[in-house]
Design an enzyme around this catalytic site. Sequence first.
Site, PDB file in Angstrom:
ATOM      1  N   ASN A 277       0.878  -1.175   0.000  1.00  0.00           N
ATOM      2  CA  ASN A 277       0.000   0.000   0.000  1.00  0.00           C
ATOM      3  C   ASN A 277       0.914   1.223   0.000  1.00  0.00           C
ATOM      4  O   ASN A 277       1.447   1.595   1.040  1.00  0.00           O
ATOM      5  CB  ASN A 277      -0.895  -0.035   1.252  1.00  0.00           C
ATOM      6  CG  ASN A 277      -1.724   1.230   1.413  1.00  0.00           C
ATOM      7  OD1 ASN A 277      -1.792   2.053   0.497  1.00  0.00           O
ATOM      8  ND2 ASN A 277      -2.346   1.387   2.574  1.00  0.00           N
ATOM      9  N   TRP A 278       1.078   1.797  -1.199  1.00  0.00           N
ATOM     10  CA  TRP A 278       2.028   2.916  -1.315  1.00  0.00           C
ATOM     11  C   TRP A 278       1.501   4.180  -0.632  1.00  0.00           C
ATOM     12  O   TRP A 278       2.227   5.140  -0.448  1.00  0.00           O
ATOM     13  CB  TRP A 278       2.298   3.225  -2.786  1.00  0.00           C
ATOM     14  CG  TRP A 278       3.103   2.173  -3.506  1.00  0.00           C
ATOM     15  CD1 TRP A 278       3.555   0.982  -3.003  1.00  0.00           C
ATOM     16  CD2 TRP A 278       3.553   2.226  -4.872  1.00  0.00           C
ATOM     17  NE1 TRP A 278       4.264   0.307  -3.971  1.00  0.00           N
ATOM     18  CE2 TRP A 278       4.275   1.042  -5.120  1.00  0.00           C
ATOM     19  CE3 TRP A 278       3.415   3.163  -5.895  1.00  0.00           C
ATOM     20  CZ2 TRP A 278       4.863   0.776  -6.375  1.00  0.00           C
ATOM     21  CZ3 TRP A 278       3.989   2.892  -7.138  1.00  0.00           C
ATOM     22  CH2 TRP A 278       4.710   1.708  -7.373  1.00  0.00           C
ATOM     23  N   LYS A 279       0.214   4.200  -0.325  1.00  0.00           N
ATOM     24  CA  LYS A 279      -0.439   5.409   0.210  1.00  0.00           C
ATOM     25  C   LYS A 279      -0.149   6.586  -0.735  1.00  0.00           C
ATOM     26  O   LYS A 279      -0.043   6.374  -1.942  1.00  0.00           O
ATOM     27  CB  LYS A 279       0.014   5.664   1.651  1.00  0.00           C
ATOM     28  CG  LYS A 279      -0.190   4.405   2.518  1.00  0.00           C
ATOM     29  CD  LYS A 279      -0.104   4.667   3.989  1.00  0.00           C
ATOM     30  CE  LYS A 279      -0.318   3.352   4.739  1.00  0.00           C
ATOM     31  NZ  LYS A 279      -0.374   3.531   6.184  1.00  0.00           N
TER      32      LYS A 279
ATOM     33  N   HIS B 196      -9.770   1.374   4.390  1.00  0.00           N
ATOM     34  CA  HIS B 196      -8.531   1.565   5.158  1.00  0.00           C
ATOM     35  C   HIS B 196      -8.813   2.529   6.312  1.00  0.00           C
ATOM     36  O   HIS B 196      -9.615   3.464   6.163  1.00  0.00           O
ATOM     37  CB  HIS B 196      -7.432   2.121   4.241  1.00  0.00           C
ATOM     38  CG  HIS B 196      -6.082   2.110   4.900  1.00  0.00           C
ATOM     39  ND1 HIS B 196      -5.705   3.075   5.798  1.00  0.00           N
ATOM     40  CD2 HIS B 196      -5.066   1.215   4.835  1.00  0.00           C
ATOM     41  CE1 HIS B 196      -4.485   2.784   6.246  1.00  0.00           C
ATOM     42  NE2 HIS B 196      -4.071   1.659   5.672  1.00  0.00           N
TER      43      HIS B 196
ATOM     44  N   GLY C 279       2.125   2.407  10.754  1.00  0.00           N
ATOM     45  CA  GLY C 279       3.106   3.479  10.594  1.00  0.00           C
ATOM     46  C   GLY C 279       3.769   3.896  11.890  1.00  0.00           C
ATOM     47  O   GLY C 279       4.440   4.929  11.946  1.00  0.00           O
TER      48      GLY C 279
ATOM     49  N   SER D 172       2.955  -1.989  10.403  1.00  0.00           N
ATOM     50  CA  SER D 172       4.399  -2.068  10.660  1.00  0.00           C
ATOM     51  C   SER D 172       4.991  -3.440  10.377  1.00  0.00           C
ATOM     52  O   SER D 172       5.947  -3.856  11.025  1.00  0.00           O
ATOM     53  CB  SER D 172       4.725  -1.610  12.090  1.00  0.00           C
ATOM     54  OG  SER D 172       4.348  -0.249  12.268  1.00  0.00           O
TER      55      SER D 172
ATOM     56  N   GLY E 218       2.612  -1.007   4.250  1.00  0.00           N
ATOM     57  CA  GLY E 218       2.726   0.401   3.899  1.00  0.00           C
ATOM     58  C   GLY E 218       4.181   0.787   3.704  1.00  0.00           C
ATOM     59  O   GLY E 218       4.775   0.562   2.651  1.00  0.00           O
ATOM     60  N   GLY E 219       4.774   1.353   4.747  1.00  0.00           N
ATOM     61  CA  GLY E 219       6.136   1.898   4.666  1.00  0.00           C
ATOM     62  C   GLY E 219       7.150   0.979   4.003  1.00  0.00           C
ATOM     63  O   GLY E 219       7.910   1.417   3.122  1.00  0.00           O
TER      64      GLY E 219
HETATM   65  P1  PGA Z   1       2.501   0.400   7.633  1.00  0.00           P
HETATM   66  O1  PGA Z   1       1.067   0.620   6.944  1.00  0.00           O
HETATM   67  O2  PGA Z   1       3.035  -0.908   7.079  1.00  0.00           O
HETATM   68  O3  PGA Z   1       3.313   1.572   7.192  1.00  0.00           O
HETATM   69  O4  PGA Z   1       2.291   0.333   9.094  1.00  0.00           O
HETATM   70  C1  PGA Z   1       0.172  -0.452   6.724  1.00  0.00           C
HETATM   71  C2  PGA Z   1      -1.118   0.065   6.159  1.00  0.00           C
HETATM   72  O5  PGA Z   1      -1.583   1.119   6.605  1.00  0.00           O
HETATM   73  O6  PGA Z   1      -1.714  -0.561   5.251  1.00  0.00           O
END
Ligand code: PGA
Length: 251
Positions: free
Chosen positions: A12-14, A97, A174, A213, A234-235
């Site tokens: 998920n690149w956001k 989300h 995150g 995370s 995400g990250g």
């Molecule tokens: P994160 O995000 O891996 O940066 O914690 C996950 C997400 O929100 O899908």
Amino acid sequence: MTMTKKKLIAGNWKMNGSLAANEALVKALLQGAGAPACDVALCVPAPYLAQVQSLVASSSLALGAQDVSAHPQGAFTGEQSAVMLKDFGVRYAIVGHSERRQYHGETDEGVAAKAAAVLANGIMPIVCVGETLAQRDAGQTEEVVKRQLAAIIHVNGHCISEIVVAYEPIWAIGTGKTATPAQAQAVHALLRAQLHHAASEHAAGIRILYGGSMNAANAAELLGQPDIDGGLIGGASLKAADFLQIIAAAA
Ligand code: PGA
């Protein structure tokens, strides 16, 4: 009924990326992933769907979106319909989300309608559920995630086998604060039981991803839990080396 359920690793690149950065990232992933033993999806910002569609064409990487409108077309400024996503070869769409629920006021019912819209177009929704830290501390985790999933089942029960669920505890997103494998597994088992109750013949085959995370260091242990069928990342999905290690951990 034996069904081999491949794990799904979805990035998920956001709201990150640029034409140049995306090209470098996807090329590094294509080079490093080879023929992955799991399914891999990249959920990219809408303006980059066309770019990433052509970068991943005829590869094993699938294209994903981060949101969708519940409506088929019309006066909904700024939104994208499931039909439009399908036009660009999108195979997965994240719906509900926590950042959309939090910043855009998305409700359980609205999220269920979005899931229905993508399902009607042959796109798999990745339905996110998860509790806040306050809800966990108040002992409400089970109630919250069950309510969120129940809304999805209520509207989409007839095609439940085409759904992916992502458990994302909001306090872990995150923050670098991952749920322990045992904490995650406990919630995944609850969700599995709820799916079983709704559709016993499909429950075992539905993928329940963990998100929050997940990274190269903790992925293997999380993915080793019996009810964790993949990750929504995400990250760490923005760094090719890290994302590739997570893909390898899902093999
Ligand atoms: P994160 O995000 O891996 O940066 O914690 C996950 C997400 O929100 O899908």
